[in-house]
Design an enzyme around this catalytic site. Structure first.
Site, mmCIF file in Angstrom:
data_model
loop_
_atom_site.group_PDB
_atom_site.id
_atom_site.type_symbol
_atom_site.label_atom_id
_atom_site.label_comp_id
_atom_site.label_asym_id
_atom_site.label_seq_id
_atom_site.Cartn_x
_atom_site.Cartn_y
_atom_site.Cartn_z
ATOM 1 N N SER A 60 0.806 -1.221 0.000
ATOM 2 C CA SER A 60 0.000 0.000 0.000
ATOM 3 C C SER A 60 0.848 1.284 0.000
ATOM 4 C CB SER A 60 -0.989 0.004 1.168
ATOM 5 O OG SER A 60 -0.327 -0.070 2.407
ATOM 6 N N SER A 94 -9.476 13.233 -28.699
ATOM 7 C CA SER A 94 -10.858 12.970 -29.083
ATOM 8 C C SER A 94 -11.028 12.921 -30.595
ATOM 9 C CB SER A 94 -11.772 14.049 -28.498
ATOM 10 O OG SER A 94 -13.074 13.935 -29.012
ATOM 11 N N ARG A 182 0.897 -7.036 -18.840
ATOM 12 C CA ARG A 182 1.100 -6.617 -20.232
ATOM 13 C C ARG A 182 2.503 -6.857 -20.792
ATOM 14 N NH1 ARG A 182 -4.020 -6.474 -22.174
ATOM 15 N NH2 ARG A 182 -5.369 -5.194 -20.847
#
Length: 243
Positions: A60, A94, A182
């Site tokens: 953590s 976008s 990955r």
């Protein structure tokens, strides 16, 4: 229109990430006030402590170190995989507000690029997609529908191969998970290539935290079980020399 090239830049990261991690961890067990704790931590090298912390699996505190990347030259197919990692922040170019009329760049999968006939077929399809996009925009403009209102509908003909740009921020703990997933040989080739470039950058910025970062089989049995790539020796050799 042209073939896009992968580019990954580490824009920003937590300064002295090992110190931040050490402070977060030691605060849990220390009666000292924060200023005193900060002075003690800055007065000595925290490498051994952070290594011990990670060996214990006390993860953590690692979350307090963050890293921000600028990535371009990846396909929409790749970015769709990337954003599945939910403990991250994303800002993506976008297709609604950025027109592709001048010409969209694209990514050609290596296996297609190696075949002359397939490569030409692929490139011809990209050209047709561009023509369709421009035609739709033109016709919508004639109807008085312009700007993002036209782009948002014309983009439906753009392929997954279309290049995109994205800024990504992840904390160190999520990055360790990201690399585990990955960098694996079973990950899709494009996101694996991107992950490899990200790993090289964070290893330079924070060598202690990312000392053992990489695919899940790097320091343990392959987590893929019967779906293993069967190349654990080659994989370990590759990732243990990345610096």
């Amino acid at each position: 229109m042209s073939e896009a090239k992968l580019k990954v830049i580490l824009l920003k990261h937590t300064i002295n990430p090992e110190e931040i991690v050490a402070m977060a961890a030691k605060l849990c067990y220390s009666p000292s006030d924060i200023e005193s704790l900060k002075e003690k931590i800055q007065a000595r090298d925290q490498k051994a402590f952070v290594e011990k912390l990670m060996k214990m699996g006390h993860m953590s505190p690692i979350e307090h170190a963050s890293f921000t990347f600028a990535i371009e030259g990846i396909s929409r197919a790749c970015s769709h995989q990337l954003v599945r990692h939910r403990l991250a922040s994303y800002s993506q170019q976008s297709q609604r507000y950025v027109s592709e009329e001048i010409g969209f760049d694209y990514i050609i999968p290596p296996i297609i690029k190696q075949d002359k006939e397939l490569k030409k077929y692929f490139q011809d399809f990209m050209s047709e997609a561009q023509k369709a996009y421009n035609h739709i925009v033109k016709k919508l403009n004639e109807k008085g529908i312009k700007g993002e209102s036209a782009n948002q509908d014309a983009r439906f003909v753009l392929p997954n191969a279309a290049e995109t740009k994205i800024i990504v921020t992840m904390n160190a703990r999520e990055l360790l998970h990201f690399f585990r997933m990955r960098c694996c040989n079973r990950a899709q080739w494009e996101i694996r290539q991107m992950a490899d470039e990200m790993l090289k950058l964070v290893k330079k910025a924070s060598p202690v935290i990312f000392q053992k970062a990489g695919p899940g089989c790097l320091y343990a049995p392959c987590p893929e079980g019967e779906y293993t790539c069967g190349k654990i020796v080659e994989v370990r050799k590759k990732y243990r020399v990345i610096k």
